[in-house]
Motif scaffolding. Sequence first.
Motif, PDB file in Angstrom:
ATOM      1  N   ASP A 305       0.807  -1.217   0.000  1.00  0.00           N
ATOM      2  CA  ASP A 305       0.000   0.000   0.000  1.00  0.00           C
ATOM      3  C   ASP A 305       0.843   1.271   0.000  1.00  0.00           C
ATOM      4  O   ASP A 305       0.399   2.317  -0.484  1.00  0.00           O
ATOM      5  N   ASN A 321      -6.089   7.731  -3.442  1.00  0.00           N
ATOM      6  CA  ASN A 321      -5.111   6.747  -2.979  1.00  0.00           C
ATOM      7  C   ASN A 321      -3.851   7.430  -2.459  1.00  0.00           C
ATOM      8  O   ASN A 321      -3.254   6.987  -1.468  1.00  0.00           O
ATOM      9  N   LYS A 324      -4.508   8.651   0.985  1.00  0.00           N
ATOM     10  CA  LYS A 324      -4.462   7.561   1.972  1.00  0.00           C
ATOM     11  C   LYS A 324      -3.018   7.215   2.323  1.00  0.00           C
ATOM     12  O   LYS A 324      -2.702   6.941   3.484  1.00  0.00           O
TER      13      LYS A 324
END
Length: 392
Positions: A305, A321, A324
């Motif tokens: 991630d 994204n 995040k």
Amino acid sequence: MTSPTPPRGRQMPSHPIAPPLPHSSPAPDDDLPGLLDPVFPGGTPIPFETDDRSPFPDRYSISREREKLADLIEADDPDPHDPRWARYELYLQRCDKLKQMEAEYRVTAGADATVEPAVATQLRDLGSLVDDGVDTMTLHTKEGFRMFMGRRRDPAGHYNAIPGGKRVASSLKALWALTRNNNPYADWALLRADHRIPELRRALDRQATLLSAELKKRADKGLGFGILKSREPKVLELGFRSPYGYVIAELIVEFDYYVRVVKTLGRKSLFSDKEAHDAIRQFTRPIRAAFEEFIRFENWLTKPDLLPLSRADFLPGADANAGKRVAAVTGIFGAVPAGIYAGHQISRHSQRRISISDTEKAMLERVAADIAAIDSERGAAGDETTDDGLVD
């Protein structure tokens, strides 16, 4: 400089733009052959924008001329009666010439004009550098060898895991590779390594020198003590694939020598058993703490991630994204120091692209200022341009 794209439906004019420019000296015959002088048929100079970074002898600026002639360039059928027509034709000529120059530069690998093309192309076939021989590290003490090797947690759970030099060298190599992605946290980790590891190495050297002075005092009085060494020292082949592996090897060798000096003082009764144990422990703990820190950076930053994390994630307009990733990494490590984000502080070894445009640099500075402001609001210490704050 990228080659401009000539306008649609318009080819380079067939008639030349001659004779020589009255207001500038013509270029030598071998300097950009085929380049015509920018004058009207009657000999009057054609006006054009210039730039000191231009590849042309007369400093002709394609990018600035493109702005001045934008309407003609973008027109499907430009008007040949436009008073700027000759200037437009000159623009087309220079576009073609720049493409020719760029192609020639690629073919000759940018070699000097005196180098034959057949010689210049051999640059591409030149092999990469390889080690002439084997890099080795010689260790004499079990403590030094364990510091390099590390230890896993045993199956029964009696012994905790100990990070070793081999493992942390791998972590630093991974962080070094992440700098290629413009990852500011990888830069931060390597800067901390640049500061902390040499600091530990210098401290080991200073302490070993002080302890060795005790042996010299005895020698001056007639009692000579040699520093202990192993009957069968272990020679390890290194072969690290990053500069940071060798940084760790230097630290391990320095630690191994320090242990030899301490054990010499213990063997000769200049240290008690406890003093010798404490003297070694004085360094094992901070070295292992440093190793754990760098391994922690690598463990988190290489998770799937977070692997794509880059400075672009912090810019306005980044996607969800990216947001995040920024939230996650700041939650784990805190805010990256603004000076590191903006590129004011650079690690000794990095694969990051350093050459960036003025626009990119200005954007980084703005985001860095925002990071510094947020950090200040949280009560964190202000960012400095020194190594202060890189190490806990």
